[in-house]
Design a protein around this motif. Structure first.
Motif, short mmCIF file in Angstrom:
data_model
loop_
_atom_site.label_atom_id
_atom_site.label_comp_id
_atom_site.label_asym_id
_atom_site.label_seq_id
_atom_site.Cartn_x
_atom_site.Cartn_y
_atom_site.Cartn_z
N ARG A 258 18.45 -7.88 -2.63
CA ARG A 258 19.07 -7.84 -1.29
C ARG A 258 19.19 -6.39 -0.82
N TYR A 259 19.58 -5.51 -1.74
CA TYR A 259 19.68 -4.10 -1.41
C TYR A 259 18.31 -3.55 -0.99
N LEU A 260 17.26 -3.89 -1.77
CA LEU A 260 15.91 -3.43 -1.46
C LEU A 260 15.44 -3.95 -0.10
N TYR A 261 15.77 -5.18 0.19
CA TYR A 261 15.42 -5.78 1.48
C TYR A 261 16.09 -5.01 2.62
N ASN A 262 17.39 -4.76 2.49
CA ASN A 262 18.11 -4.01 3.52
C ASN A 262 17.60 -2.57 3.63
N TRP A 263 17.31 -1.97 2.47
CA TRP A 263 16.79 -0.61 2.45
C TRP A 263 15.44 -0.55 3.15
N LYS B 103 11.92 4.43 10.26
CA LYS B 103 11.74 5.87 10.08
C LYS B 103 10.31 6.30 10.40
N LYS B 104 10.15 7.57 10.57
CA LYS B 104 8.88 8.14 11.02
C LYS B 104 7.70 7.84 10.09
N HIS B 105 7.92 7.88 8.81
CA HIS B 105 6.83 7.73 7.83
C HIS B 105 6.77 6.33 7.21
N ALA B 106 7.30 5.35 7.89
CA ALA B 106 7.34 3.99 7.34
C ALA B 106 5.95 3.43 7.05
N SER B 107 5.00 3.70 7.92
CA SER B 107 3.64 3.18 7.72
C SER B 107 3.00 3.74 6.45
N TRP B 108 3.32 5.00 6.13
CA TRP B 108 2.79 5.61 4.91
C TRP B 108 3.39 4.97 3.66
N ALA C 159 11.77 -5.73 11.63
CA ALA C 159 12.47 -4.64 12.30
C ALA C 159 11.74 -4.16 13.56
N LYS C 160 10.40 -4.22 13.54
CA LYS C 160 9.60 -3.76 14.69
C LYS C 160 8.46 -4.74 14.95
N ARG C 161 8.79 -5.82 15.62
CA ARG C 161 7.78 -6.86 15.87
C ARG C 161 6.60 -6.37 16.69
N THR C 162 6.80 -5.41 17.55
CA THR C 162 5.71 -4.92 18.38
C THR C 162 4.62 -4.23 17.55
#
Length: 194
Positions: free
Chosen positions: A5-10, A17-22, A49-52
């Protein structure tokens, strides 16, 4: 369950954040060759978090999963006696490798297509593909089709039903986590009985 659950929320936090795709690219890459946790664990919360960005994230996940699969192929092809054997032992598959060779020569394409789409550990198949020298072009094409179908299907469903699915995941998180690990274990057991 609390750690998951913590990992999911994290992950939900990281996705903004800016580097999420990386981060997603890195997880997708290593999962296809050495890491035991599938990238869906990262991809799903990021899309929620970002459906678009759903289809961009599916593209990143597919691309780096296939590239990681090529690294897994390399492990099987050239590094099996060093790195590959460690991974096979870790997954408890060492005694089944010889049996898998016989099946692989006849059904290798199907192994890649099925394992690439299902929760089955894809790294086992990428390493086996290199070890048993499945045609590299066929391996790449099957990986793109299987991984692409899997991640784009997830992206499409989350794009369509994002908030509903997010509420559903939040409500039934523990049950879904247990089911996920049951499917993962069943995938490993299935391969071990071949």
């Amino acid at each position: 369950m609390k750690i998951i659950r913590y990992l999911y929320n994290w992950t939900l936090e990281q996705s903004s954040k800016k580097h999420a795709s990386w981060f997603l690219a890195f997880i997708s890459f290593i999962e296809s060759s050495i890491f035991p946790i599938p990238p869906d664990v990262v991809l799903i919360p990021m899309i929620i978090a970002k459906r678009t960005k759903a289809f961009i994230l599916a593209f990143v996940c597919t691309t780096f999963s296939v590239l990681g699969g090529l690294f897994g192929y390399l492990i099987g092809f050239a590094l099996f006696n060093s790195v590959g054997i460690i991974l096979v032992n870790f997954y408890g598959m060492n005694e089944y490798i010889e049996n898998l060779k016989e099946y692989y020569s006849n059904y290798g394409v199907w192994f890649v297509l099925i394992a690439g789409f299902t929760p089955f550990p894809f790294k086992i198949i990428t390493i086996a593909s290199g070890l048993f020298q499945l045609n590299l072009i066929i391996f790449i094409l099957c990986s793109v089709v299987a991984r692409g179908c899997r991640f784009y299907l997830i992206a499409f469903l989350l794009y369509l039903f994002g908030e509903t699915i997010k509420n559903y995941i939040d409500k039934y998180f523990n049950i879904l986590t247990i089911l996920f690990f049951i499917f993962l274990i069943c995938g490993v057991l299935f391969l071990s009985y071949l």
